[in-house]
Design an enzyme around this catalytic site. Structure first.
Site, PDB file in Angstrom:
ATOM      1  N   SER A   1       1.397  -7.306  -4.041  1.00 36.51           N
ATOM      2  CA  SER A   1       1.513  -8.610  -3.411  1.00 36.51           C
ATOM      3  C   SER A   1       1.774  -9.708  -4.448  1.00 36.51           C
ATOM      4  CB  SER A   1       0.256  -8.898  -2.576  1.00 36.51           C
ATOM      5  OG  SER A   1       0.437 -10.006  -1.749  1.00 36.51           O
TER       6      SER A   1
ATOM      7  N   ASP B   1       6.442  -3.910   6.283  1.00 37.50           N
ATOM      8  CA  ASP B   1       5.869  -5.168   5.806  1.00 37.50           C
ATOM      9  C   ASP B   1       6.840  -6.308   6.110  1.00 37.50           C
ATOM     10  OD1 ASP B   1       4.681  -7.243   4.398  1.00 37.50           O
ATOM     11  OD2 ASP B   1       5.312  -6.500   2.437  1.00 37.50           O
TER      12      ASP B   1
ATOM     13  N   HIS C   1       1.966  -4.090   4.070  1.00 34.39           N
ATOM     14  CA  HIS C   1       2.075  -4.941   2.885  1.00 34.39           C
ATOM     15  C   HIS C   1       1.326  -4.379   1.676  1.00 34.39           C
ATOM     16  CE1 HIS C   1       2.701  -8.452   0.472  1.00 34.39           C
ATOM     17  NE2 HIS C   1       1.417  -8.729   0.417  1.00 34.39           N
TER      18      HIS C   1
END
Length: 464
Positions: A174, A384, A441
């Site tokens: 991330s 994602d 994600h």
């Protein structure tokens, strides 16, 4: 290499050791831990006013031979404990046996610690259990956070010299996609400048990485189109009317704004982290009206307990509730040797950091690193919507590396686990990019078996 280490090894007796403790048991886990867990603080900054908290878990296979990973969770401001408990660490919550205020822990069969030593770091300061001794020391940015993490790593290795010869990888997912390449460059340049201690840097690993927030967010619209969330007609109209820029929109461009309102209707109720899962968070009223363009990480944990259980769908946010209960329990903090009074409350993600995003695009660091002899693994959960895989592929292609093979599937237990492609530069640097089929994600959270197989093969220099 050992003879090169001797001069500064002599300095360790004068070096102020970081405070650390070996943890043999934890509340919620039955019996003693079957792996070696160390927690502690390392002071960074001129007066060590920033105290970074870490969890270190030795490899369950061969600590002296296996790679050493530094893992950074995203945010910025999401705790390392989140990565440890929900992604790649050896412990996870046992949901079927947990109830109310009694979270129960169990072993994760796909923990990356089965093949690697991992330092999970609460960074930047203010994240997890990390804290500062002065108010101004909480002010942070991409570049200062990377510098502090690099200083942490140097000090940690000086206090743990037996890991200096292990292959070192800087890893994360991330928002750490912005920070990790900066740290890798710092370590690489430090080695070139003979800075102590010498580190056995081999490469870096990034999952669904933020690289340029504006571009990453813009890619949500073409990704939504690819996944049948946005119609052909609306996509073509939006692309034309907005000139391909969906974030920095001219407020006088009425046609573009109208298109984006329609896109919002299509995407605002989709869960960003995994488009197939239910959306449960409350969207704050201070968000822009273009609700497809919302924060990469968004969570309202109170919403989890405010809706009667019988009338709500299962949501991933409910899993996270146990981490708040567990990490804020006094007995847990004592077991982890968290310094009393330093953090009034643990948050999975701290959204109140005093933080400046001063690196708007980290591709320049990847371009620099592509001229080295390092290796990189970049992976994307392909469901994602927060940081879509097409944006990640886009910046990788912009590096103009040499393509070494075609886009092809790889398998776990006979099933397609994802699709990978290999790039190189001057036969020295190599970059493997892969999707994780069905992953979200934070891909290991959704597809732990497949992600474990991926890193097990990659760290061993095997094809995926």
């Amino acid at each position: 290499m050992l003879h090169l280490l001797l001069p500064w090894l002599l300095l360790i007796s004068n070096f102020e050791q970081s405070q650390s403790a070996i943890i043999e048991s934890l509340p919620g886990f039955p019996g003693d831990l079957p792996f070696k867990l160390e927690t502690g603080y390392v002071g960074v900054g001129e007066l060590e006013e920033v105290q970074l908290f870490y969890y270190f878990i030795e490899s369950e296979r061969s600590p002296k031979d296996d790679p050493l990973l530094l893992w950074l969770t995203g945010g910025p401001g999401c705790s390392a404990l989140s990565g440890l408990l929900f992604e790649i660490g050896p412990l996870q919550f046992d949901y079927s046996n947990s109830s109310g205020n009694k979270p129960v822990l169990k072993l994760n069969p796909y923990s990356w610690t089965k093949i690697a030593n991992i330092i999970f770091l609460d960074a930047p300061v203010g994240t997890g259990f990390s804290y500062a001794t002065t108010g101004t020391a909480y002010d942070n940015s991409d570049t200062s956070s990377a510098a502090q993490t690099y200083e942490f790593l140097r000090k940690w290795l000086m206090a743990h010299p037996k890991f200096l010869t292990n292959p070192l990888y800087i890893t994360g997912d991330s928002y750490s996609g912005v920070i990790v390449p900066i740290i890798v460059k710092e370590v690489y340049d430090g080695n070139e400048a003979a800075r102590e201690p010498p580190m056995n840097l081999k490469g870096y690993v990034l999952g669904n990485p933020v690289t340029c927030e504006v571009k990453d967010i813009s890619q949500r619209i073409p990704y939504g189109h690819k996944m049948a969330l946005v119609s052909d007609e609306l996509y073509e109209s939006t692309k034309t009317d907005c000139n391909g820029d969906y974030v920095n929109v001219d407020p006088t461009n009425g046609a573009c704004l109208t298109d984006l309102e329609m896109v919002s209707i299509c995407l605002e109720k989709i869960y960003l982290a995994q488009i197939l899962e239910p959306m449960c968070s409350i969207i704050s009223p201070n968000h822009t009206r273009l609700k497809w363009n919302r924060s990469i990480v968004e969570e309202n944990i109170m919403d989890v307990v405010s809706v009667p259980q019988q009338s709500r769908p299962w949501c991933r946010s409910y899993n996270y509730l146990y981490s708040y209960i567990w990490a804020n329990d006094r007995s847990v903090r004592e077991a982890l040797h968290v310094r009393e009074g330093t953090k009034p409350e643990w948050d999975r993600c701290n959204y109140s950091l005093s933080y400046t995003k001063d690196i708007l695009n980290s591709v320049v660091y990847h371009r620099y690193l592509s001229k080295t002899s390092l290796r990189a693994l970049i992976y994307s959960g392909d469901h994602d919507l927060a940081v879509p895989y097409i944006g990640t592929l886009d910046w990788i292609r912009s590096l103009n590396l040499t393509l070494l093979g075609s886009w092809s599937p790889w398998f776990v237990e006979g099933q397609v686990a994802g699709y990978s492609i290999l790039y190189s530069e001057n036969s020295k640097y190599d970059l493997t990019y892969t999707t994780i089929k069905g992953g979200g994600h934070t891909a290991p959270e959704y597809k732990p078996k497949e992600c474990f197989a991926m890193v097990d093969r990659w760290f061993s220099y095997y094809p995926l």
